[in-house]
Write an enzyme that holds these catalytic residues in place. Structure first.
Site, PDB file in Angstrom:
ATOM      1  N   SER A 140       0.748  -1.241   0.062  1.00  0.00           N
ATOM      2  CA  SER A 140       0.097   0.008   0.305  1.00  0.00           C
ATOM      3  C   SER A 140       0.655   1.520   0.237  1.00  0.00           C
ATOM      4  O   SER A 140       1.976   1.243   0.347  1.00  0.00           O
ATOM      5  CB  SER A 140      -0.670  -0.345   1.183  1.00  0.00           C
ATOM      6  OG  SER A 140      -1.551   1.240   1.436  1.00  0.00           O
ATOM      7  N   TYR A 153      -1.613  -0.097  10.926  1.00  0.00           N
ATOM      8  CA  TYR A 153      -1.962  -0.271   9.350  1.00  0.00           C
ATOM      9  C   TYR A 153      -0.839  -0.209   8.767  1.00  0.00           C
ATOM     10  O   TYR A 153       0.451  -0.927   7.495  1.00  0.00           O
ATOM     11  CB  TYR A 153      -3.115   0.349   8.624  1.00  0.00           C
ATOM     12  CG  TYR A 153      -2.994  -0.467   7.515  1.00  0.00           C
ATOM     13  CD1 TYR A 153      -3.404  -1.758   6.988  1.00  0.00           C
ATOM     14  CD2 TYR A 153      -2.994   0.849   6.164  1.00  0.00           C
ATOM     15  CE1 TYR A 153      -3.878  -1.801   5.668  1.00  0.00           C
ATOM     16  CE2 TYR A 153      -3.015  -0.173   4.647  1.00  0.00           C
ATOM     17  CZ  TYR A 153      -3.798  -1.000   4.406  1.00  0.00           C
ATOM     18  OH  TYR A 153      -3.837  -1.104   3.214  1.00  0.00           O
TER      19      TYR A 153
HETATM   20  N1  LIG Z   1      -8.266  -1.360  -0.659  1.00  0.00           N
HETATM   21  C1  LIG Z   1      -7.892  -0.276  -0.754  1.00  0.00           C
HETATM   22  O1  LIG Z   1      -7.806   0.987  -0.771  1.00  0.00           O
HETATM   23  C2  LIG Z   1      -6.250  -0.773   0.205  1.00  0.00           C
HETATM   24  C3  LIG Z   1      -5.574  -0.262  -0.730  1.00  0.00           C
HETATM   25  C4  LIG Z   1      -4.059  -0.815  -0.540  1.00  0.00           C
HETATM   26  C5  LIG Z   1      -3.572  -1.939  -0.097  1.00  0.00           C
HETATM   27  N2  LIG Z   1      -5.005  -2.813   0.004  1.00  0.00           N
HETATM   28  C6  LIG Z   1      -4.512  -4.342   0.444  1.00  0.00           C
HETATM   29  O2  LIG Z   1      -5.077  -5.244  -0.335  1.00  0.00           O
HETATM   30  C7  LIG Z   1      -5.578  -5.699   0.958  1.00  0.00           C
HETATM   31  C8  LIG Z   1      -7.354  -6.923  -0.209  1.00  0.00           C
HETATM   32  O3  LIG Z   1      -8.127  -6.002   0.630  1.00  0.00           O
HETATM   33  P1  LIG Z   1      -9.182  -4.964   0.098  1.00  0.00           P
HETATM   34  O4  LIG Z   1      -9.383  -3.670  -0.674  1.00  0.00           O
HETATM   35  O5  LIG Z   1      -9.695  -6.233  -0.951  1.00  0.00           O
HETATM   36  O6  LIG Z   1     -10.419  -5.319   1.263  1.00  0.00           O
HETATM   37  P2  LIG Z   1     -11.193  -6.745   1.845  1.00  0.00           P
HETATM   38  O7  LIG Z   1     -12.990  -5.885   1.019  1.00  0.00           O
HETATM   39  O8  LIG Z   1     -12.043  -5.813   3.134  1.00  0.00           O
HETATM   40  O9  LIG Z   1     -10.859  -7.913   1.658  1.00  0.00           O
HETATM   41  C9  LIG Z   1      -9.651  -7.833   2.584  1.00  0.00           C
HETATM   42  C10 LIG Z   1      -9.744 -10.345   2.335  1.00  0.00           C
HETATM   43  O10 LIG Z   1      -8.521 -10.564   3.092  1.00  0.00           O
HETATM   44  C11 LIG Z   1      -9.716 -11.339   4.083  1.00  0.00           C
HETATM   45  N3  LIG Z   1      -8.622 -11.956   5.597  1.00  0.00           N
HETATM   46  C12 LIG Z   1      -8.807 -11.026   6.272  1.00  0.00           C
HETATM   47  N4  LIG Z   1      -8.120 -11.444   7.651  1.00  0.00           N
HETATM   48  C13 LIG Z   1      -7.860 -12.637   7.437  1.00  0.00           C
HETATM   49  C14 LIG Z   1      -7.715 -13.611   7.815  1.00  0.00           C
HETATM   50  N5  LIG Z   1      -7.059 -14.136   8.912  1.00  0.00           N
HETATM   51  N6  LIG Z   1      -7.409 -14.596   6.608  1.00  0.00           N
HETATM   52  C15 LIG Z   1      -7.609 -14.507   5.734  1.00  0.00           C
HETATM   53  N7  LIG Z   1      -8.050 -14.033   4.795  1.00  0.00           N
HETATM   54  C16 LIG Z   1      -8.412 -12.666   5.597  1.00  0.00           C
HETATM   55  C17 LIG Z   1     -10.159 -10.864   4.279  1.00  0.00           C
HETATM   56  O11 LIG Z   1     -11.859 -12.073   4.440  1.00  0.00           O
HETATM   57  P3  LIG Z   1     -13.642 -11.577   5.702  1.00  0.00           P
HETATM   58  O12 LIG Z   1     -13.997 -11.295   4.179  1.00  0.00           O
HETATM   59  O13 LIG Z   1     -12.990 -12.671   6.634  1.00  0.00           O
HETATM   60  O14 LIG Z   1     -12.664 -10.605   6.660  1.00  0.00           O
HETATM   61  C18 LIG Z   1     -11.240 -10.239   2.535  1.00  0.00           C
HETATM   62  O15 LIG Z   1     -11.514 -10.851   2.141  1.00  0.00           O
HETATM   63  C19 LIG Z   1      -5.446  -6.068   1.619  1.00  0.00           C
HETATM   64  O16 LIG Z   1      -3.671  -6.425   2.423  1.00  0.00           O
HETATM   65  C20 LIG Z   1      -5.130  -4.629   1.614  1.00  0.00           C
HETATM   66  O17 LIG Z   1      -3.850  -3.818   2.858  1.00  0.00           O
HETATM   67  C21 LIG Z   1      -6.222  -2.307   0.156  1.00  0.00           C
END
Ligand SMILES: NC(=O)c1ccc[n+]([C@@H]2O[C@H](COP(=O)([O-])OP(=O)(O)OC[C@H]3O[C@@H](n4cnc5c(N)ncnc54)[C@H](OP(=O)(O)O)[C@@H]3O)[C@@H](O)[C@H]2O)c1
Length: 279
Positions: A140, A153
């Site tokens: 990120s 984070y």
């Molecule tokens: N969206 C953004 O703006 C952004 C920007 C930069 C980086 N990211 C990164 O992108 C990645 C995905 O995030 P997202 O934005 O797609 O958010 P999201 O929709 O909340 O998805 C996160 C996923 O991770 C899963 N998860 C959390 N804890 C877990 C665990 N202990 N074991 C297995 N799965 C787990 C969640 O499962 P549950 O449904 O069970 O909680 C969900 O499927 C993350 O690493 C985040 O830091 C996101």
């Protein structure tokens, strides 16, 4: 056999979309999620877009060693190889550092950093034996600049940067590449989950005015968040690439922010962030 890709955290957001996109492009996708109760939507969508035969949905919580061991065994028995590992699972713990307990910090690191390390370590012996593989870590902009209200984070994503750099150098002799995607703000569930967490903290304290400004800023940023397709496209680019790079920067203003931080004195950065928060 088609290329085998394993993705963590596929119940929503990037992981969900990456699973569908790669499966429909002919990759054999092993989509993992910590609760299979959330798998119905992904399976139905895969069915709708005609890629269900390319997708396997398997339970894995990245913080549970026995889950990871079971999936390694499953991959060995059913596919005998792994070409690409996408470490995507994660969440954002926000709030005022002083009020976040060490237990909460540990949980953040258990998922965003140690989860990545555990899963990677578990699959590396297969990749090393193959003398090939790609590891894609979802990092990120928060791994390049620490903003107020995001310290757990940001710390976890900074650590992921260091891990990815070191690991890349260790694995180059085995023809295994490590890449990290430094993404800006994208429209996924991460925001809604993070805000819920901030909301329940410190309401009447020295920080309360500051906190409400941070909260409003986070709300504005989440509303302006971009379409996740940009990140999905970068993932596909890495999957296709013969020589993936270490870093891939994506998102509104992310490249500029990283560049400015590298050339400006920190006092200027502080001033600019302070002004943005006031506005
Ligand atoms: N969206 C953004 O703006 C952004 C920007 C930069 C980086 N990211 C990164 O992108 C990645 C995905 O995030 P997202 O934005 O797609 O958010 P999201 O929709 O909340 O998805 C996160 C996923 O991770 C899963 N998860 C959390 N804890 C877990 C665990 N202990 N074991 C297995 N799965 C787990 C969640 O499962 P549950 O449904 O069970 O909680 C969900 O499927 C993350 O690493 C985040 O830091 C996101």
């Amino acid at each position: 056999m088609n290329k085998v890709v394993l993705i963590t955290g596929t119940s929503s957001g990037f992981g969900y979309f990456i699973s569908l996109e790669l499966a429909s492009k002919g990759y054999q996708v092993v989509s993992t999620m910590r609760s299979l109760n959330n798998s119905q939507q992904l399976k139905e969508e895969a069915n709708k877009v005609g890629c269900k035969n390319n997708m396997d949905v398997v339970k894995m919580d990245v913080t549970i060693e026995s889950d990871i061991r079971d999936v390694v065994q499953y991959i060995k028995e059913n596919y005998g190889k792994i070409d690409i590992l996408i470490n995507n699972a994660g969440y954002c713990l926000g709030g005022i550092s002083e009020f976040i307990t060490v237990k909460e910090w540990e949980r953040q690191f258990a998922t965003n950093l140690f989860g990545v390390i555990s899963v990677t370590n578990a699959f590396l012996p297969i990749m090393r034996k193959q003398r090939s593989g790609k590891i894609i870590n979802i990092g990120s902009i928060s791994g390049r600049i620490g903003l107020p209200g995001l310290s757990p984070y940001a710390s976890s994503k900074f650590a992921l940067e260091g891990y990815s750099e070191s690991l890349r150098l260790e694995l180059l002799p085995f023809n295994i590449s490590v890449s990290i995607i430094e993404a800006g703000s994208y429209n996924t569930k991460i925001w809604e989950k993070a805000m819920k967490n901030i909301d329940t903290k410190v309401t009447h304290h020295d920080y309360s005015k500051y906190l409400s400004t941070l909260y409003k800023n986070a709300e504005t940023t989440s509303k302006k968040a971009s379409n996740p397709i940009e990140v999905i496209n970068i993932v596909q680019k890495i999957c296709r690439s013969k020589r993936p790079r270490l870093r891939y920067i994506v998102g509104n203003g992310v490249r500029l922010t990283i560049f400015l931080k590298s050339i400006l004195p920190w006092s200027w950065i502080e001033y600019m962030i302070g002004r943005k928060l006031k506005n």
